[in-house]
Design an enzyme around this catalytic site. Structure first.
Site, PDB file in Angstrom:
ATOM      1  N   TYR A   1      43.768  41.074  34.031  1.00 39.03           N
ATOM      2  CA  TYR A   1      42.833  40.943  35.291  1.00 39.03           C
ATOM      3  C   TYR A   1      41.697  41.344  35.184  1.00 39.03           C
ATOM      4  CZ  TYR A   1      47.625  39.979  37.636  1.00 39.03           C
ATOM      5  OH  TYR A   1      48.891  39.370  37.806  1.00 39.03           O
TER       6      TYR A   1
ATOM      7  N   TRP B   1      39.483  41.591  42.264  1.00 37.40           N
ATOM      8  CA  TRP B   1      40.383  40.996  43.091  1.00 37.40           C
ATOM      9  C   TRP B   1      40.318  41.538  44.636  1.00 37.40           C
ATOM     10  CZ3 TRP B   1      41.268  39.564  38.232  1.00 37.40           C
ATOM     11  CH2 TRP B   1      41.890  38.178  37.893  1.00 37.40           C
TER      12      TRP B   1
ATOM     13  N   TRP C   1      42.367  42.017  47.725  1.00 34.51           N
ATOM     14  CA  TRP C   1      43.093  43.028  48.198  1.00 34.51           C
ATOM     15  C   TRP C   1      43.370  44.162  47.425  1.00 34.51           C
ATOM     16  CZ3 TRP C   1      49.184  42.547  49.565  1.00 34.51           C
ATOM     17  CH2 TRP C   1      49.724  42.129  48.525  1.00 34.51           C
TER      18      TRP C   1
ATOM     19  N   TYR D   1      41.245  35.274  30.770  1.00 35.10           N
ATOM     20  CA  TYR D   1      41.819  34.985  31.994  1.00 35.10           C
ATOM     21  C   TYR D   1      41.851  33.429  32.071  1.00 35.10           C
ATOM     22  CZ  TYR D   1      43.313  34.922  36.935  1.00 35.10           C
ATOM     23  OH  TYR D   1      44.089  34.547  37.973  1.00 35.10           O
TER      24      TYR D   1
ATOM     25  N   GLN E   1      42.870  36.051  50.041  1.00 32.85           N
ATOM     26  CA  GLN E   1      44.010  36.916  49.829  1.00 32.85           C
ATOM     27  C   GLN E   1      44.301  37.871  50.953  1.00 32.85           C
ATOM     28  OE1 GLN E   1      43.379  39.288  46.162  1.00 32.85           O
ATOM     29  NE2 GLN E   1      45.313  38.118  45.251  1.00 32.85           N
TER      30      GLN E   1
ATOM     31  N   ASP F   1      52.615  35.452  44.745  1.00 37.74           N
ATOM     32  CA  ASP F   1      52.621  34.195  44.011  1.00 37.74           C
ATOM     33  C   ASP F   1      53.743  33.306  43.934  1.00 37.74           C
ATOM     34  OD1 ASP F   1      50.269  35.916  43.747  1.00 37.74           O
ATOM     35  OD2 ASP F   1      49.892  35.398  41.620  1.00 37.74           O
TER      36      ASP F   1
ATOM     37  N   ARG G   1      56.628  37.055  34.361  1.00 35.66           N
ATOM     38  CA  ARG G   1      55.233  36.089  35.105  1.00 35.66           C
ATOM     39  C   ARG G   1      56.007  34.915  35.805  1.00 35.66           C
ATOM     40  NH1 ARG G   1      50.767  38.004  36.496  1.00 35.66           N
ATOM     41  NH2 ARG G   1      49.884  35.743  36.022  1.00 35.66           N
TER      42      ARG G   1
ATOM     43  N   GLU H   1      52.235  47.456  36.943  1.00 36.27           N
ATOM     44  CA  GLU H   1      52.047  46.809  38.231  1.00 36.27           C
ATOM     45  C   GLU H   1      53.288  46.690  38.989  1.00 36.27           C
ATOM     46  OE1 GLU H   1      51.133  42.715  36.724  1.00 36.27           O
ATOM     47  OE2 GLU H   1      50.233  42.206  38.490  1.00 36.27           O
TER      48      GLU H   1
HETATM   49  C1  DGY Z   1      47.086  35.592  38.880  1.00 33.61           C
HETATM   50  O1  DGY Z   1      46.482  35.227  38.085  1.00 33.61           O
HETATM   51  O2  DGY Z   1      48.140  36.064  38.474  1.00 33.61           O
HETATM   52  C2  DGY Z   1      46.916  36.060  40.083  1.00 33.61           C
HETATM   53  O3  DGY Z   1      47.704  36.526  41.069  1.00 33.61           O
HETATM   54  C3  DGY Z   1      46.094  34.609  41.049  1.00 33.61           C
HETATM   55  O4  DGY Z   1      45.389  35.567  41.599  1.00 33.61           O
END
Ligand code: DGY
Length: 424
Positions: free
Chosen positions: A29, A33, A35, A81, A101, A163, A196, A392
């Site tokens: 990431y 972002w 939040w 990304y 978010q 997600d 994922r 994470e």
């Molecule tokens: C991701 O890319 O996994 C995010 O959660 C989307 O914002």
């Protein structure tokens, strides 16, 4: 031991600090972002009070004219990304996504203000942020509750923060994949694909983005146009807690009109939240605004409302629910009931434990007097760090670290658990 953990948490925050914003983790990431920033600011406070405010100010520098605050700010180019700014194509001066978010900044700003050692600085910075946060809250009730139900909908799973929750599986069947061209995911180059979302889910995520892009990200159209319109109790509870906290803060800072407005919104929303309560599940449930039915899926989305000032009997029921889950997992709180169909202990929001969720739920339970349950949540969170580092998310049964490593908000939550002092 505690000193070493605190030192490592601070090291991770510094490592992920790019000056005026933090990345959640390098690689997976690489941007800011929404939040993540709000909750990470609470951790930054333990290093540098001024820097903590900057984190949230940077986010609000990219607020849209209609009041929406985007979920990603693409401050700098990064090939690593997907989907990047060209997929969203929101045509902002600094590119952003067009989604939002969970709005947790109202809560975070009040907490930064309450803790401030430099009250003058905190007062000036809180006063500048107040109307911006209020504008975002108002945007939610305008754009995502156009029929005035008191509850807001999310129009894309990425907005929920959860997600790939099992909660969305049925509703996601309505989202087609025709017209989605080939794309190369980058997330599975940084993290184990088994942790994922699936490729099939990604195609649907992108289909929705393409639909919204075709409507020029016009928020007067997106809600009704989306085949995915879900009322998530967790998301709403975060908004309601933020409205209440903003109301308290505004009152303290002398902005009575703003305070009354936010409080009225929160009170209406708290009443409406009751329509999502399930007696049989002893938790709140999501509501599908397209089929007009509750979604009978036992996820943590229905427990997060403990964070909001819900009725005492509901908070007690949630505490009992979490105590019962605690007999079936080693590390509270699983993002999905481990005995329910679809549970997967390592796959993102289909089972794993997240420290940010633990922090919000423990905060609410502690406030409402459920201190034993809150203490178990905090204890489990800290054990996870010992077992698996600052990942994470974690498998709630084995403690296996999952997703990205050296995570900013995980480190921030650890600092909060270890250094916060009394809550509130
Ligand atoms: C991701 O890319 O996994 C995010 O959660 C989307 O914002």
């Amino acid at each position: 031991m505690t000193d070493a953990v605190i030192a490592r948490a601070k090291e991770i925050l510094r490592m992920n600090d790019l000056g005026a914003y933090t990345v959640p983790t390098h690689g997976l990431y690489p941007f800011q972002w929404n939040w993540d920033s709000a909750l990470s600011a609470l951790g930054l406070f333990h290093i540098d009070e001024d820097r903590a405010w900057t984190e949230i100010e940077t986010l609000f520098d990219h607020q849209w004219e209609d009041g929406m605050v985007p979920h990603i700010i693409f401050h700098k180019e990064d090939e690593g990304y997907f989907p990047g700014p060209e997929v969203y194509d929101t045509r902002r001066p600094v590119p952003t996504s067009g989604l939002t978010q969970p709005p947790v900044t109202g809560f975070a700003v009040r907490r930064l203000f309450d803790r401030a050692t430099d009250k003058e600085m905190a007062r000036a910075r809180a006063l500048a942020l107040l109307p911006k946060i209020a504008r975002w809250h108002d945007w939610f009730y305008r754009a995502r509750d156009p029929h005035g139900t008191g509850l807001v909908a999310v129009i894309h799973p990425w907005e929920t923060g959860r997600d790939n929750s099992i909660d969305w599986d049925d509703a996601f069947e309505r989202v087609p994949t025709e017209g989605v061209g080939a794309f190369q995911r980058r997330d599975i180059q940084h993290a184990d694909p088994a942790h994922r979302p699936t490729q099939e889910q990604y195609k649907r995520y992108i289909w929705l983005v393409q639909l919204f892009r075709g409507l020029a990200w016009d928020n007067t159209k997106l809600h009704d146009a989306s085949p995915f319109r879900i009322v998530d109790p967790g998301f709403n509870a975060i908004l309601l807690r933020s409205c209440m906290d903003l109301a308290d803060l505004a009152e303290e800072l002398g902005d009575t009109a703003l305070s009354l407005d936010q409080r009225a919104q929160a009170e209406q929303g708290l009443d409406a939240l009751e329509t999502l309560w399930s007696d049989s599940r002893q938790q709140y449930l999501c509501f599908d605004r397209v089929t007009k039915a509750l979604i009978d899926s036992p996820s943590v989305g229905g427990l997060i409302p403990a964070f909001a000032p819900i009725a005492p009997n509901r908070a007690a029921a949630i505490a009992a629910h979490i105590d019962a889950l605690g007999k079936r997992v080693n590390y509270l709180i699983p993002s999905h009931d481990p005995d329910a169909p679809g549970y997967d202990g390592e796959r993102y929001w289909r089972g794993p434990t997240w420290l940010i969720v633990n922090y919000m739920v423990a905060d609410g339970l502690e406030r409402d007097g459920h201190t034993r349950t809150a203490a178990r949540i905090v204890e489990d969170s800290l054990k996870l760090i010992e077992v698996g580092g600052f990942s994470e998310y974690f498998d709630p049964i084995t403690g296996t670290p999952c997703g990205g490593p050296e995570f900013t908000w995980t480190a921030a939550m650890v600092l909060e658990f270890l250094e916060r002092g009394p809550v509130g």
